[in-house]
Design a protein around this motif. Structure first.
Motif, short mmCIF file in Angstrom:
data_model
loop_
_atom_site.label_atom_id
_atom_site.label_comp_id
_atom_site.label_asym_id
_atom_site.label_seq_id
_atom_site.Cartn_x
_atom_site.Cartn_y
_atom_site.Cartn_z
N GLY A 1 34.25 36.19 41.30
CA GLY A 1 33.66 35.74 40.05
C GLY A 1 34.72 35.61 38.99
N SER A 2 34.49 34.74 38.05
CA SER A 2 35.50 34.50 37.01
C SER A 2 35.72 35.73 36.14
CB SER A 2 35.08 33.31 36.14
OG SER A 2 33.80 33.55 35.55
N ASP A 3 34.73 36.61 36.06
CA ASP A 3 34.84 37.80 35.22
C ASP A 3 35.14 39.07 36.01
OD1 ASP A 3 34.22 36.25 32.97
OD2 ASP A 3 32.06 36.53 33.26
N ASP A 4 35.40 38.95 37.30
CA ASP A 4 35.69 40.14 38.12
C ASP A 4 37.01 40.77 37.69
OD1 ASP A 4 33.40 39.83 39.54
OD2 ASP A 4 34.33 38.86 41.26
N THR B 1 37.70 42.91 42.36
CA THR B 1 38.24 41.97 43.34
C THR B 1 38.72 42.71 44.58
OG1 THR B 1 38.90 40.40 41.61
CG2 THR B 1 40.01 40.23 43.74
#
Length: 267
Positions: A170-173, A178
């Motif tokens: 996800g872009s906000d991970d 991650t």
């Protein structure tokens, strides 16, 4: 000038320009190739950008192993390593969650959070970095997961972990989130005996200047350009010749009329 003569002239101009354009294209190719050969054989160092003045150690089999050996020792002492540069980018709770996922595995998974850059000594190849770290481990059958702000990489020693699908991030991970996603995906794979050791250098896919050839596409491109230019010049050439012919005929007719008028006045 008859239509037949104009057609012959147009064909001659058209063919001359088409052949000339192709020959010029081939000459310029050979000239560029010879220049590259001379530069490759010379000792002159040519720097076109900040990237070209460094040795690509990703291609160097004699790369400096000291940093990888040091990192491997740190991982063997603690299954997780965090670069000092990333100390504020990871949280303690996330690190503990990461550590809990890799505890007591038969084939250990080590996690290295590194501040990877596009100009590091693996030339931005995180899988290569992970493989080099794994190669320096003293244990057998181990996997190294490298996590950085710009990507992830996996390398193993004496085993293979084949991922069916790469984990989706996800872009906000965060970095620890991650790492958790990748760890769980790796744990679901069955460690298999490696058929061959993972490469520690990247494959050089750059063109060899000795293998440069004038391709058919280049020949057709040069000929095509010649055909287009030749057609335009042929049309213009025939039009100019026709104009000059008409001007010459008009001048001759005018001179003939003046001569007739002059004889009539003498009579």
């Amino acid at each position: 000038m008859s239509t037949w003569h104009r057609s012959i002239i147009a064909v001659i101009i058209f063919a001359a320009v088409a052949v000339g354009a192709t020959m010029i294209s081939m000459y310029r190719f050979d000239d560029a190739k010879q220049t590259r050969i001379e530069e490759a054989k010379s000792d002159e160092i040519k720097v076109d950008s900040v990237y070209d003045d460094r040795i690509k150690s990703g291609l160097d089999p004699n790369y400096d192993r000291s940093a990888y050996r040091e990192l491997a020792k740190k991982l063997e002492a603690d299954t997780i390593h965090v670069d000092d540069y990333l100390a504020f980018d990871v949280d303690d709770a996330g690190l503990e969650a990461v550590r809990s996922e890799v505890t007591d595995l038969d084939s250990p998974i080590y996690v290295a959070f590194v501040n990877h850059t596009m100009l590091d000594d693996t030339d931005a190849n995180l899988n290569l970095k992970a493989a080099r770290i794994a190669h320096e481990l003293s244990v057998d059958e181990a996997t190294v997961l490298v996590v950085s702000p710009i990507g992830q990489g996996v390398g193993s020693k004496d085993i293979e972990r084949k991922l069916q699908d790469y984990p989706e991030m996800g872009s906000d991970d965060s970095l620890t989130e991650t790492a958790l996603i990748w760890e769980r995906a790796l744990k679901e794979t069955q460690p298999l005996e490696a058929s061959e050791a993972e490469p520690l250098v990247t494959e050089d896919n750059s063109d060899d200047w000795r293998e440069l050839t004038y391709s058919l596409s280049s020949a057709f491109g040069g000929a095509g350009l010649g055909l287009i230019v030749g057609a335009v010049i042929a049309v213009i050439g025939v039009a100019i010749l026709g104009y000059l012919r008409r001007e010459k005929e008009a001048t001759a007719q005018a001179m003939s009329r003046r001569s007739v008028n002059h004889r009539n006045r003498r009579k």
